[in-house]
Design an enzyme around this catalytic site. Structure first.
Site, PDB file in Angstrom:
ATOM      1  CB  CYS A 139      -0.941  -0.023   1.207  1.00 37.29           C
ATOM      2  SG  CYS A 139      -0.130  -0.470   2.757  1.00 37.29           S
ATOM      3  CG  HIS A 219      -0.078   3.545   5.999  1.00 41.52           C
ATOM      4  ND1 HIS A 219       0.208   2.806   7.116  1.00 41.52           N
ATOM      5  CD2 HIS A 219      -0.375   2.630   5.038  1.00 41.52           C
ATOM      6  CE1 HIS A 219       0.100   1.513   6.849  1.00 41.52           C
ATOM      7  NE2 HIS A 219      -0.265   1.381   5.590  1.00 41.52           N
TER       8      HIS A 219
HETATM    9  P1  NAD Z   1      -5.037 -11.239   6.090  1.00 41.25           P
HETATM   10  O1  NAD Z   1      -4.376 -11.972   7.192  1.00 41.25           O
HETATM   11  O2  NAD Z   1      -6.130 -10.283   6.385  1.00 41.25           O
HETATM   12  O3  NAD Z   1      -5.617 -12.292   5.034  1.00 41.25           O
HETATM   13  C1  NAD Z   1      -4.931 -13.425   4.632  1.00 41.25           C
HETATM   14  C2  NAD Z   1      -5.911 -14.584   4.552  1.00 41.25           C
HETATM   15  O4  NAD Z   1      -5.247 -15.724   4.006  1.00 41.25           O
HETATM   16  C3  NAD Z   1      -6.445 -14.992   5.925  1.00 41.25           C
HETATM   17  O5  NAD Z   1      -7.847 -15.110   5.825  1.00 41.25           O
HETATM   18  C4  NAD Z   1      -5.767 -16.340   6.195  1.00 41.25           C
HETATM   19  O6  NAD Z   1      -6.566 -17.205   6.981  1.00 41.25           O
HETATM   20  C5  NAD Z   1      -5.625 -16.862   4.778  1.00 41.25           C
HETATM   21  N1  NAD Z   1      -4.591 -17.902   4.588  1.00 41.25           N
HETATM   22  C6  NAD Z   1      -3.513 -18.182   5.348  1.00 41.25           C
HETATM   23  N2  NAD Z   1      -2.814 -19.214   4.815  1.00 41.25           N
HETATM   24  C7  NAD Z   1      -3.473 -19.589   3.690  1.00 41.25           C
HETATM   25  C8  NAD Z   1      -3.274 -20.596   2.716  1.00 41.25           C
HETATM   26  N3  NAD Z   1      -2.230 -21.413   2.761  1.00 41.25           N
HETATM   27  N4  NAD Z   1      -4.167 -20.719   1.692  1.00 41.25           N
HETATM   28  C9  NAD Z   1      -5.240 -19.886   1.597  1.00 41.25           C
HETATM   29  N5  NAD Z   1      -5.492 -18.911   2.522  1.00 41.25           N
HETATM   30  C10 NAD Z   1      -4.622 -18.759   3.542  1.00 41.25           C
HETATM   31  O7  NAD Z   1      -3.862 -10.534   5.258  1.00 41.25           O
HETATM   32  P2  NAD Z   1      -4.007  -9.279   4.305  1.00 41.25           P
HETATM   33  O8  NAD Z   1      -3.891  -8.053   5.126  1.00 41.25           O
HETATM   34  O9  NAD Z   1      -5.159  -9.446   3.402  1.00 41.25           O
HETATM   35  O10 NAD Z   1      -2.648  -9.372   3.500  1.00 41.25           O
HETATM   36  C11 NAD Z   1      -2.493 -10.202   2.368  1.00 41.25           C
HETATM   37  C12 NAD Z   1      -1.318  -9.732   1.555  1.00 41.25           C
HETATM   38  O11 NAD Z   1      -1.586  -8.396   1.117  1.00 41.25           O
HETATM   39  C13 NAD Z   1       0.019  -9.658   2.320  1.00 41.25           C
HETATM   40  O12 NAD Z   1       1.069  -9.893   1.408  1.00 41.25           O
HETATM   41  C14 NAD Z   1       0.065  -8.221   2.773  1.00 41.25           C
HETATM   42  O13 NAD Z   1       1.380  -7.759   3.041  1.00 41.25           O
HETATM   43  C15 NAD Z   1      -0.552  -7.534   1.573  1.00 41.25           C
HETATM   44  N6  NAD Z   1      -1.122  -6.211   1.850  1.00 41.25           N
HETATM   45  C16 NAD Z   1      -1.844  -5.994   2.963  1.00 41.25           C
HETATM   46  C17 NAD Z   1      -2.362  -4.730   3.209  1.00 41.25           C
HETATM   47  C18 NAD Z   1      -3.127  -4.412   4.463  1.00 41.25           C
HETATM   48  O14 NAD Z   1      -3.132  -3.271   4.869  1.00 41.25           O
HETATM   49  N7  NAD Z   1      -3.782  -5.343   5.096  1.00 41.25           N
HETATM   50  C19 NAD Z   1      -2.146  -3.703   2.286  1.00 41.25           C
HETATM   51  C20 NAD Z   1      -1.454  -3.988   1.104  1.00 41.25           C
HETATM   52  C21 NAD Z   1      -0.929  -5.245   0.906  1.00 41.25           C
END
Ligand code: NAD
Length: 336
Positions: A139, A219
């Site tokens: 992000c 942020h």
């Molecule tokens: P999150 O924890 O909210 O969601 C991840 C999901 O994946 C969870 O529901 C978890 O149970 C599931 N999961 C775990 N292992 C798994 C597997 N083997 N197979 C399928 N599902 C599985 O995380 P998020 O915040 O959505 O982040 C996801 C990605 O996006 C990360 O790389 C993060 O750095 C990136 N990201 C996050 C944000 C943010 O602010 N949350 C912003 C930009 C990018």
């Protein structure tokens, strides 16, 4: 284009809705690990639900939501997987995408090397064509790339200094802190964000430093820029007005904090209050000869959503960058 969403959390759930809203894409299914209300809601929305593995399948069945199969069944049957699993799980999943010969998009929690290509639509959509893997950057990096790419093109950026106040947790992450402190995140300078911007804009000279503050929404970046071409505030504002996916707001209108930005998104009836745009306070913009300063807000949960939709088109279609961004913007309610 048939799309699978692997990981149905903060980012995955938003991506599922965004993909389902595109007329040139089909949401073939979403993959869940945990048997919880989010799985039930996915089924209620009509999204085909798949379990991450046999253990998850059993747990989901016990919840009363029968998955159609496991992750491999879905992945074998799509054109592309968008991996939205937690940091580093995406890297572990890459072997599956390779084994099944599928294209995949990873998220910013993975290292650049997992995909070998870091994507921001405005900067490098066309260069992503023909690739099996890309990573949509984080992000913070997405917001910085949008603004710095635009200002670099207009004025030439000699150097960018950025102080990032990061939200401590996403709204439902109740176990994270700090609650009553400002954490240096990390203590050392630069933070990883500078390196990450360079995975998209390799020539840019940038230093970033980051702190973590007790908030869950957005942020806030403070940008201190050194320009090759002396300029004026009006010229910087004009460049920002022409920057894609950037929202200009003003303190005079009552936008005094990140909370006002989220409130604005609520009033605009954005899905989940999402702000897909990088947000710049118009009246924060200062230009003094070859230096420029501004405040930039980033809704961490939302800003990468349009980038992922464009990345799908870059990898799986012949649609040109401008047309893809137009289609994505139209479906998500982004003005430009
Ligand atoms: P999150 O924890 O909210 O969601 C991840 C999901 O994946 C969870 O529901 C978890 O149970 C599931 N999961 C775990 N292992 C798994 C597997 N083997 N197979 C399928 N599902 C599985 O995380 P998020 O915040 O959505 O982040 C996801 C990605 O996006 C990360 O790389 C993060 O750095 C990136 N990201 C996050 C944000 C943010 O602010 N949350 C912003 C930009 C990018």
């Amino acid at each position: 284009v048939r799309v699978a969403i692997n990981g149905y959390g903060v980012i995955g759930r938003r991506l599922a809705d965004a993909v389902a809203a595109q007329t040139d894409m089909e949401l073939a299914g979403v993959v869940k690990v945990r048997a919880d209300y989010k799985a039930r809601l996915a089924v209620e929305k009509g999204y085909p639900l798949y379990a991450a593995d046999e253990k998850s399948r059993t747990a989901l069945k016990a919840l009363g939501v029968s998955p159609r199969g496991v992750a491999d069944d879905l992945i074998s049957d799509v054109d592309i997987v968008v991996d939205a699993c937690p940091d580093e799980v995406g890297a572990a999943n890459k072997a599956t995408y390779q084994r099944l010969g599928r294209r995949a998009i990873f998220q910013g929690g993975e290292e650049h090397d997992v995909a070998g290509f870091s994507f921001v639509a405005q900067c490098n959509y066309e260069a992503a064509r023909g690739r099996q893997f890309v990573r949509v950057v984080s992000c913070n990096t997405t917001a910085l790339c949008r603004v710095l790419h635009s200002l670099d093109g207009q004025f030439g950026l000699r150097r960018a200094g950025v102080v990032i106040a990061r939200r401590a947790a996403d709204p439902d992450e109740t176990g994270k802190g700090p609650i009553d402190a400002i954490s240096l995140d990390p203590v050392t300078i630069p933070s990883h964000h500078a390196h990450d911007v360079n995975t998209v804009l390799p020539q840019l000279k940038i230093v970033t430093m980051a702190i973590k503050v007790p908030t869950t929404h957005m942020h806030l970046h403070s940008l201190l820029l050194s320009l090759a071409t002396p300029t004026s505030e009006a010229a910087v504002l004009e460049a920002l007005e022409h920057t894609p996916r950037l929202l200009l707001i003003t303190g005079r209108e009552g936008f005094k904090s990140t909370a006002s930005v989220i409130d604005y998104a609520r009033e605009k009836k954005r899905s989940r209050n999402d702000v897909y745009e990088a947000v710049v306070w118009r009246d924060s913009v200062r230009a003094d000869d070859s230096e420029a300063y501004l405040f930039l807000g980033v809704h961490q949960e939302a800003i990468v959503v349009p980038e992922n939709v464009d990345a799908i088109r870059a990898l799986c279609s012949q649609v040109a960058a401008a047309e893809s961004m137009r289609l994505t913007n139209q479906t998500l309610g982004i003005a430009r």
